[in-house]
Design a protein around this motif. Structure first.
Motif, mmCIF file in Angstrom:
data_model
loop_
_atom_site.group_PDB
_atom_site.id
_atom_site.type_symbol
_atom_site.label_atom_id
_atom_site.label_comp_id
_atom_site.label_asym_id
_atom_site.label_seq_id
_atom_site.Cartn_x
_atom_site.Cartn_y
_atom_site.Cartn_z
ATOM 1 N N HIS A 57 0.855 -1.179 0.000
ATOM 2 C CA HIS A 57 0.000 0.000 0.000
ATOM 3 C C HIS A 57 0.898 1.239 0.000
ATOM 4 C CE1 HIS A 57 -2.568 -3.222 1.640
ATOM 5 N NE2 HIS A 57 -3.482 -2.619 0.911
ATOM 6 N N PRO A 58 0.506 2.269 -0.745
ATOM 7 C CA PRO A 58 1.382 3.443 -0.914
ATOM 8 C C PRO A 58 1.782 4.140 0.389
ATOM 9 C CG PRO A 58 -0.387 3.493 -2.525
ATOM 10 C CD PRO A 58 -0.698 2.367 -1.576
ATOM 11 N N LYS A 59 0.823 4.415 1.277
ATOM 12 C CA LYS A 59 1.133 5.186 2.480
ATOM 13 C C LYS A 59 2.117 4.449 3.405
ATOM 14 C CE LYS A 59 -1.136 8.054 5.940
ATOM 15 N NZ LYS A 59 -2.416 8.463 6.526
ATOM 16 N N PRO A 60 1.880 3.169 3.753
ATOM 17 C CA PRO A 60 2.857 2.461 4.580
ATOM 18 C C PRO A 60 4.215 2.290 3.888
ATOM 19 C CG PRO A 60 0.762 1.293 4.585
ATOM 20 C CD PRO A 60 0.666 2.374 3.556
ATOM 21 N N THR A 61 4.207 2.163 2.572
ATOM 22 C CA THR A 61 5.462 2.024 1.835
ATOM 23 C C THR A 61 6.274 3.315 1.923
ATOM 24 O OG1 THR A 61 4.445 0.418 0.339
ATOM 25 C CG2 THR A 61 6.473 1.477 -0.414
ATOM 26 N N GLU A 62 5.589 4.442 1.733
ATOM 27 C CA GLU A 62 6.255 5.748 1.880
ATOM 28 C C GLU A 62 6.800 5.924 3.291
ATOM 29 O OE1 GLU A 62 4.251 9.622 1.046
ATOM 30 O OE2 GLU A 62 3.560 8.533 -0.748
ATOM 31 N N TYR A 63 5.992 5.514 4.270
ATOM 32 C CA TYR A 63 6.374 5.662 5.672
ATOM 33 C C TYR A 63 7.645 4.863 5.977
ATOM 34 C CZ TYR A 63 6.225 5.272 10.728
ATOM 35 O OH TYR A 63 6.572 5.286 12.061
ATOM 36 N N GLU A 87 4.588 -15.330 -1.569
ATOM 37 C CA GLU A 87 4.872 -14.871 -0.212
ATOM 38 C C GLU A 87 3.568 -14.845 0.581
ATOM 39 O OE1 GLU A 87 6.146 -13.876 3.126
ATOM 40 O OE2 GLU A 87 7.715 -14.038 1.610
ATOM 41 N N ASP A 88 3.548 -15.524 1.727
ATOM 42 C CA ASP A 88 2.318 -15.569 2.517
ATOM 43 C C ASP A 88 1.956 -14.224 3.135
ATOM 44 O OD1 ASP A 88 4.364 -15.644 4.386
ATOM 45 O OD2 ASP A 88 3.636 -17.424 5.418
ATOM 46 N N PHE A 89 2.891 -13.292 3.206
ATOM 47 C CA PHE A 89 2.601 -11.953 3.713
ATOM 48 C C PHE A 89 1.514 -11.271 2.866
ATOM 49 C CE2 PHE A 89 3.519 -7.411 4.436
ATOM 50 C CZ PHE A 89 3.548 -7.385 5.818
ATOM 51 N N ALA A 90 1.351 -11.733 1.630
ATOM 52 C CA ALA A 90 0.323 -11.164 0.742
ATOM 53 C C ALA A 90 -1.070 -11.264 1.358
ATOM 54 C CB ALA A 90 0.351 -11.874 -0.607
ATOM 55 N N HIS A 95 -5.892 -7.623 3.948
ATOM 56 C CA HIS A 95 -6.783 -7.227 5.039
ATOM 57 C C HIS A 95 -6.341 -5.966 5.778
ATOM 58 C CE1 HIS A 95 -8.990 -10.963 4.604
ATOM 59 N NE2 HIS A 95 -7.830 -11.579 4.530
ATOM 60 N N VAL A 96 -5.031 -5.714 5.803
ATOM 61 C CA VAL A 96 -4.500 -4.581 6.559
ATOM 62 C C VAL A 96 -3.491 -3.835 5.683
ATOM 63 C CG1 VAL A 96 -3.189 -3.919 8.616
ATOM 64 C CG2 VAL A 96 -4.753 -5.853 8.723
ATOM 65 N N PRO A 97 -3.604 -2.516 5.588
ATOM 66 C CA PRO A 97 -2.605 -1.771 4.813
ATOM 67 C C PRO A 97 -1.209 -1.979 5.386
ATOM 68 C CG PRO A 97 -4.490 -0.372 5.326
ATOM 69 C CD PRO A 97 -4.644 -1.645 6.126
ATOM 70 N N GLY A 98 -0.258 -2.240 4.529
ATOM 71 C CA GLY A 98 1.111 -2.479 4.972
ATOM 72 C C GLY A 98 2.063 -2.512 3.800
ATOM 73 N N THR A 99 3.287 -2.898 4.093
ATOM 74 C CA THR A 99 4.298 -2.980 3.045
ATOM 75 C C THR A 99 5.278 -4.094 3.362
ATOM 76 O OG1 THR A 99 5.820 -1.661 1.688
ATOM 77 C CG2 THR A 99 5.891 -1.269 4.055
ATOM 78 N N PHE A 100 5.734 -4.747 2.338
ATOM 79 C CA PHE A 100 6.714 -5.827 2.430
ATOM 80 C C PHE A 100 8.009 -5.262 1.887
ATOM 81 C CE2 PHE A 100 8.981 -9.441 0.644
ATOM 82 C CZ PHE A 100 8.841 -10.412 1.610
ATOM 83 N N PHE A 101 9.110 -5.432 2.642
ATOM 84 C CA PHE A 101 10.363 -4.884 2.143
ATOM 85 C C PHE A 101 11.515 -5.844 2.380
ATOM 86 C CE2 PHE A 101 10.144 -3.457 6.520
ATOM 87 C CZ PHE A 101 11.444 -3.518 6.981
ATOM 88 N N TYR A 102 12.535 -5.688 1.562
ATOM 89 C CA TYR A 102 13.749 -6.482 1.682
ATOM 90 C C TYR A 102 14.756 -5.732 2.541
ATOM 91 C CZ TYR A 102 11.940 -9.231 -2.204
ATOM 92 O OH TYR A 102 11.162 -10.024 -2.996
#
Length: 144
Positions: A57-63, A87-90, A95-102
Protein backbone atom coordinates in the motif's frame (compact mmCIF):
# COMPACT_ATOMS: atom_id res chain seq x y z
CA UNK A 1 6.72 -48.31 -27.94
CA UNK A 2 4.19 -48.36 -25.16
CA UNK A 3 1.70 -45.52 -25.02
CA UNK A 4 0.69 -44.58 -21.48
CA UNK A 5 -3.00 -44.77 -20.68
CA UNK A 6 -2.82 -41.83 -18.27
CA UNK A 7 -0.81 -38.70 -17.54
CA UNK A 8 -0.50 -36.23 -14.72
CA UNK A 9 0.31 -32.64 -15.57
CA UNK A 10 1.28 -30.14 -12.88
CA UNK A 11 2.43 -26.57 -12.96
CA UNK A 12 2.30 -23.15 -11.40
CA UNK A 13 0.33 -20.17 -12.61
CA UNK A 14 1.00 -16.71 -11.22
CA UNK A 15 -0.37 -13.26 -11.88
CA UNK A 16 -0.31 -9.80 -10.36
CA UNK A 17 -4.06 -9.25 -10.55
CA UNK A 18 -6.74 -11.26 -8.76
CA UNK A 19 -9.03 -11.02 -11.79
CA UNK A 20 -6.33 -12.67 -13.92
CA UNK A 21 -6.11 -15.55 -11.43
CA UNK A 22 -9.77 -16.36 -12.08
CA UNK A 23 -9.29 -16.21 -15.84
CA UNK A 24 -6.18 -18.42 -15.75
CA UNK A 25 -7.92 -21.04 -13.64
CA UNK A 26 -10.93 -21.14 -15.98
CA UNK A 27 -8.90 -21.05 -19.22
CA UNK A 28 -6.58 -23.89 -18.23
CA UNK A 29 -9.60 -26.11 -17.67
CA UNK A 30 -11.09 -25.06 -21.01
CA UNK A 31 -7.89 -26.10 -22.82
CA UNK A 32 -7.72 -29.43 -20.96
CA UNK A 33 -11.40 -30.07 -21.68
CA UNK A 34 -10.98 -29.26 -25.39
CA UNK A 35 -7.92 -31.48 -25.83
CA UNK A 36 -9.65 -34.36 -24.03
CA UNK A 37 -12.80 -33.97 -26.14
CA UNK A 38 -10.70 -34.05 -29.35
CA UNK A 39 -9.09 -37.31 -28.28
CA UNK A 40 -12.08 -38.94 -26.57
CA UNK A 41 -10.29 -38.85 -23.22
CA UNK A 42 -11.44 -38.19 -19.70
CA UNK A 43 -9.83 -35.78 -17.24
CA UNK A 44 -9.89 -34.72 -13.64
CA UNK A 45 -9.01 -31.08 -13.05
CA UNK A 46 -7.82 -29.77 -9.70
CA UNK A 47 -6.57 -26.22 -9.42
CA UNK A 48 -4.94 -25.32 -6.11
CA UNK A 49 -4.48 -21.60 -5.63
CA UNK A 50 -1.13 -20.51 -4.30
CA UNK A 51 -0.27 -17.22 -2.70
CA UNK A 52 -1.79 -14.05 -4.13
CA UNK A 53 0.44 -11.25 -5.38
CA UNK A 54 2.12 -9.06 -2.75
CA UNK A 55 0.61 -5.60 -3.19
CA UNK A 56 2.14 -2.96 -0.97
CA UNK A 57 0.00 0.00 0.00
CA UNK A 58 1.38 3.44 -0.91
CA UNK A 59 1.13 5.19 2.48
CA UNK A 60 2.86 2.46 4.58
CA UNK A 61 5.46 2.02 1.83
CA UNK A 62 6.26 5.75 1.88
CA UNK A 63 6.37 5.66 5.67
CA UNK A 64 8.82 2.75 5.95
CA UNK A 65 11.01 4.21 3.17
CA UNK A 66 11.21 7.49 5.09
CA UNK A 67 12.11 5.68 8.31
CA UNK A 68 14.73 3.59 6.52
CA UNK A 69 16.30 6.72 4.99
CA UNK A 70 16.73 8.12 8.52
CA UNK A 71 18.07 4.92 10.09
CA UNK A 72 21.77 4.61 10.83
CA UNK A 73 23.39 1.86 8.79
CA UNK A 74 20.95 2.01 5.87
CA UNK A 75 22.94 2.87 2.75
CA UNK A 76 20.24 2.72 0.09
CA UNK A 77 16.45 2.74 -0.14
CA UNK A 78 14.87 1.92 -3.46
CA UNK A 79 11.67 0.44 -4.78
CA UNK A 80 12.05 -3.15 -5.96
CA UNK A 81 10.79 -4.32 -9.32
CA UNK A 82 7.52 -6.24 -9.28
CA UNK A 83 8.26 -9.93 -8.79
CA UNK A 84 6.43 -13.22 -9.25
CA UNK A 85 7.68 -14.90 -6.08
CA UNK A 86 5.13 -16.37 -3.68
CA UNK A 87 4.87 -14.87 -0.21
CA UNK A 88 2.32 -15.57 2.52
CA UNK A 89 2.60 -11.95 3.71
CA UNK A 90 0.32 -11.16 0.74
CA UNK A 91 -2.62 -12.49 2.75
CA UNK A 92 -2.03 -9.87 5.48
CA UNK A 93 -1.91 -7.11 2.89
CA UNK A 94 -5.34 -8.15 1.63
CA UNK A 95 -6.78 -7.23 5.04
CA UNK A 96 -4.50 -4.58 6.56
CA UNK A 97 -2.60 -1.77 4.81
CA UNK A 98 1.11 -2.48 4.97
CA UNK A 99 4.30 -2.98 3.05
CA UNK A 100 6.71 -5.83 2.43
CA UNK A 101 10.36 -4.88 2.14
CA UNK A 102 13.75 -6.48 1.68
CA UNK A 103 16.63 -5.85 4.06
CA UNK A 104 19.45 -5.85 1.52
CA UNK A 105 21.40 -8.66 3.13
CA UNK A 106 23.48 -9.76 0.14
CA UNK A 107 26.79 -11.26 1.29
CA UNK A 108 29.70 -8.82 1.09
CA UNK A 109 32.30 -9.40 -1.65
CA UNK A 110 30.50 -12.46 -2.94
CA UNK A 111 30.22 -13.22 -6.61
CA UNK A 112 28.18 -16.36 -5.88
CA UNK A 113 24.71 -15.11 -5.02
CA UNK A 114 21.96 -17.70 -4.67
CA UNK A 115 18.21 -17.07 -4.43
CA UNK A 116 16.15 -17.65 -1.30
CA UNK A 117 15.37 -21.33 -0.66
CA UNK A 118 18.49 -22.45 -2.55
CA UNK A 119 20.68 -24.81 -0.48
CA UNK A 120 23.65 -22.43 -0.89
CA UNK A 121 21.67 -19.28 -0.02
CA UNK A 122 23.52 -17.07 2.45
CA UNK A 123 23.02 -13.62 3.96
CA UNK A 124 25.15 -10.86 5.35
CA UNK A 125 24.15 -11.14 9.00
CA UNK A 126 25.27 -7.54 9.62
CA UNK A 127 22.04 -6.49 7.87
CA UNK A 128 19.78 -8.05 10.51
CA UNK A 129 20.40 -5.49 13.31
CA UNK A 130 19.95 -2.69 10.77
CA UNK A 131 16.61 -4.18 9.65
CA UNK A 132 15.61 -4.51 13.32
CA UNK A 133 16.45 -0.81 13.83
CA UNK A 134 14.25 0.14 10.87
CA UNK A 135 11.35 -1.82 12.33
CA UNK A 136 11.91 -0.46 15.85
CA UNK A 137 12.14 3.13 14.54
CA UNK A 138 8.95 2.58 12.55
CA UNK A 139 7.11 1.45 15.69
CA UNK A 140 8.54 4.16 17.96
CA UNK A 141 7.81 7.03 15.58
CA UNK A 142 4.38 5.84 14.43
CA UNK A 143 1.45 8.12 15.14
CA UNK A 144 -1.80 7.62 13.31
Amino acid sequence: NVIADSAVLTGTARSFEESARHIIEREIEQVVKGVCQMHDAAYTYEYVRGYPAVKNHPKPTEYIAGIANQTEGVTEVKEAETQMGGEDFAYYLQHVPGTFFYTGAMPENSKDVYPHHHPKFDINEKAMPIAAKVLANAVLSYNE
